[in-house]
Design a protein around this motif. Structure first.
Motif, PDB file in Angstrom:
ATOM      1  N   SER A 204      32.617  35.587  66.522  1.00 41.53           N
ATOM      2  CA  SER A 204      32.442  36.691  65.537  1.00 41.53           C
ATOM      3  C   SER A 204      32.233  36.440  64.725  1.00 41.53           C
ATOM      4  O   SER A 204      32.099  37.477  64.092  1.00 41.53           O
ATOM      5  CB  SER A 204      34.284  36.674  65.451  1.00 41.53           C
ATOM      6  N   PHE A 205      31.822  35.808  64.039  1.00 39.01           N
ATOM      7  CA  PHE A 205      30.216  36.249  62.609  1.00 39.01           C
ATOM      8  C   PHE A 205      28.875  36.256  63.038  1.00 39.01           C
ATOM      9  O   PHE A 205      28.008  36.479  62.329  1.00 39.01           O
ATOM     10  CB  PHE A 205      30.190  34.431  61.648  1.00 39.01           C
TER      11      PHE A 205
ATOM     12  N   ILE B  90      34.526  42.212  58.813  1.00 38.74           N
ATOM     13  CA  ILE B  90      34.736  41.170  60.020  1.00 38.74           C
ATOM     14  C   ILE B  90      36.370  40.136  59.792  1.00 38.74           C
ATOM     15  O   ILE B  90      37.350  40.550  58.779  1.00 38.74           O
ATOM     16  CB  ILE B  90      34.210  39.759  59.714  1.00 38.74           C
TER      17      ILE B  90
END
Length: 662
Positions: A180-181, A203
């Motif tokens: 997800s990063f 994020i």
């Protein structure tokens, strides 16, 4: 609260102070009508807000505004004037003016509301500025994450501890295992070497929370390999501030539109409907209504409603104030809020009815006009504990605007009733005046015919007696006949003067250009015998200016002034009269100066009355109506009359009429 009022008109200052103290009982007022007091007030700086006129004898509103803002830039200034213009208003707003109101009775009632609104806006700006500065300080103290990554596969080479703290991670390995990063890091194809790239991303961290970050990257070549060097900064606070500012801007725009809608409405119902329609989208609620209180009948009436799924009450529905709830807090200008009806006892019918419709949060905001509770703005929300302080503040602002607008609407209705009553009084008075004028005309006819006819008979019989029986009568009888003839002549002159005075009150006086040189010479010709008898000397300072007036009336006025000037001189003194004119703006002032006995100041106004005499008939014969005719004629032609005098030094009478411009 301390308010500085700058206006060189004491009456205007009085009206402003009265309006301020009616709305703000504890306000402290500092009045400024002279430049010295303004300098003192500016140096002391005790005021929180300034209300200034534009046109001052010693300065103007723009200069006053500049001086105030240069010394105290954060203190609001309101311009209350009727001498400015749209250009001046625009320039003043650019220079920091907080509001601009026309000076008139119908706008005066808005002044206190504007003061309150300006103070609230100033406080809001102050709080926003304080929050922005504090937020900026906090952002400056935050750690900045530093990273280096290989762009092709997004593999991190190194990061600093601040980077881990921002993402709430413990090690570099946790980053590598969390895809997800990956969006944080760019690819080589996205930009060229040594090119800088800035992005803002939202994020999701491993604990489920979201964060806004600013990513600054540069593509570098190290040992023949491409690497991305970047900085990661938490901008969540800034983003929240931007969102808050956007909401605030939207709120201000909506409230301004609401203000315009309210001003355009006439009835309280129309005002409430416009207010709720503009406010409903601003609040996270399912019900918004406005109720008016009738204290005499102890009931509340629903004035307007905005709701979803038919929640709430119908427009026009009424209920007892007891059913509404405990309104003592509203009378104290306090907001009543039940944040979860499910956990709260519901002793009042309205609370139970709303609960049955699914409402769980109720907020009642007082609507207060001139320190009296006139109604309530009511908010209903399905979700409990969901209203913020900002929502409460918005409802407060709308309630205040509603109070002002409804009060103004009521005043307009009251004024309309007064106007209708006044118009009826005027019609009645006009009818009475018409009847009085008819009676006056009948009286004038009676004077000219019924009274003059017996006078002519008495005069004729007295003349016959004197001519045919003078030798028969002794000296006493002859003296009595002469007295009768003299009094008949005086009575005839009185009637003629009364008729002239009455004529001036009733007839139209058409005006025309008048050459005063010719008119005065004509009057002197008519008085030639009288002037010779009195051995009077009349001097005219030619040329005399031309005027616009009624010729016959001006001729009569000049005749009366000249005969008075020649008559009222001491015994043995040759009458000397001087006549001249002078220009006064768009008028001409004609002076008649004599060398007579003069008049004491306490009698200056009195001598212009009907039958007002300061001397006996034996000393100075006359009817006592001459100067009354002068004043009446001048007033009918829209002019002015006056005098200056000094005992034993003579008098100067003047009349003022419009100048004729060729």
């Amino acid at each position: 609260m301390h308010i500085l009022i700058i206006d060189d008109n004491p009456n205007d200052r009085f009206m402003i102070i009265r309006e301020m103290r009616r709305e703000f009982p504890d306000v402290e007022i500092e009045e400024v009508g002279e430049p010295e007091k303004f300098e003192q007030a500016l140096a002391a700086g005790r005021f929180e807000l300034t209300i200034t006129d534009y046109q001052l004898r010693w300065n103007n509103g723009l200069e006053i505004l500049h001086l105030l803002k240069n010394r105290y830039p954060d203190r609001p200034v309101i311009m209350f004037t009727n001498t400015g213009s749209q250009e001046i208003a625009v320039e003043a707003m650019k220079s920091g003016l907080d509001d601009y109101i026309l000076k008139s009775p119908k706008h005066l009632v808005r002044l206190s509301a504007t003061v309150r609104s300006v103070l609230e806006r100033n406080e809001t700006r102050r709080r926003a500025s304080f929050l922005e500065n504090r937020l900026q300080s906090l952002l400056n103290q935050l750690n900045v994450g530093v990273f280096r990554a290989i762009p092709d596969d997004g593999r991190l080479l190194e990061v600093n501890s601040a980077f881990l703290r921002l993402l709430r991670l413990n090690s570099l390995e946790e980053i590598q295992s969390n895809i997800s990063f990956n969006e944080i890091f760019s690819r080589v194809g996205d930009f060229t070497p040594e090119q800088r790239r800035e992005r803002e991303l939202r994020i999701r961290r491993t604990d489920g929370s979201y964060i806004w970050v600013s990513v600054n990257e540069t593509l570098n070549i190290t040992n023949g390999e491409s690497v991305i060097d970047g900085l990661l900064e938490d901008i969540t606070g800034r983003k929240r501030s931007e969102e808050a500012l956007k909401r605030y801007a939207t709120r201000l725009q909506t409230l301004q539109e609401l203000d315009r809608s309210i001003l355009g409405a006439i009835s309280p119902t129309g005002i409430a409907e416009a207010a709720l329609a503009s406010t409903y989208p601003l609040l996270p609620c399912q019900l918004l209504d406005m109720t008016l209180f009738d204290w005499e009948h102890q009931q509340a009436t629903v004035l307007a409603v905005q709701s979803s799924d038919r929640i709430g009450f119908s427009i026009g529905e009424t209920f007892s104030l007891h059913d509404f709830g405990n309104i003592e807090n509203l009378q104290q200008n306090q907001v009543m809020m039940i944040e979860n009806l499910a956990d709260h006892p519901r002793p009042y019918r309205i609370q139970q009815q709303l609960f049955d419709q699914g409402i769980r949060l109720i907020m009642n905001v007082p609507v207060i006009a001139q320190q009296q509770l006139i109604g309530s703005l009511n908010v209903g929300v399905i979700q409990p504990w969901s209203l913020t302080e900002e929502d409460v503040e918005i409802a407060r602002e709308v309630a205040n605007q509603l109070a002002i607008a409804i009060q103004q609407s009521r005043l307009r209705e009251q004024l309309q009733r007064y106007t209708e009553q006044l118009e009826q009084l005027v019609r009645n008075r006009t009818q009475q005046l018409e009847e009085a004028n008819s009676a006056l005309e009948a009286f004038a006819y009676s004077i000219s015919h019924d009274l003059q006819e017996p006078l002519r008979a008495i005069r004729g019989f007295a003349t016959i007696l004197l001519e045919d029986y003078e030798t028969v009568l002794n000296s006493v009888g002859q003296d009595l006949l002469y007295r009768i003839a003299s009094n008949v002549e005086r009575m005839d002159n009185l009637l003629l003067d009364l008729l002239e005075y009455s004529r001036l009150s009733r007839i139209d006086l058409p005006v025309q250009p008048i050459n005063l040189n010719l008119l005065v010479k004509q009057v002197l010709t008519q008085l030639e015998v009288y002037l010779q008898q009195k051995e009077a000397q009349v001097t005219i300072a030619e040329p005399l200016l031309e005027i616009v007036a009624n010729y016959r009336t001006v001729e009569q006025i000049v005749t009366n002034l000249l005969t008075n000037a020649i008559k009222f001189v001491a015994a043995g003194v040759q009458p000397q009269v001087r006549i001249w004119t002078e220009r006064r703006e768009r008028s001409v002032r004609l002076w008649v100066q004599d060398n007579g006995i003069g008049i004491l100041p306490q009698h200056w106004e009195r001598i212009f009355g009907v039958f007002e005499r300061l001397h006996s008939i034996e000393a100075y014969p006359g009817t006592g109506i001459g100067l009354a005719i002068v004043r009446k004629g001048i007033e009918r032609m829209g002019g002015q009359v006056g005098m200056e005098s000094e005992v034993s030094q003579g008098s100067r009478f003047w009349i003022e009429l419009p100048e004729f411009f060729k």
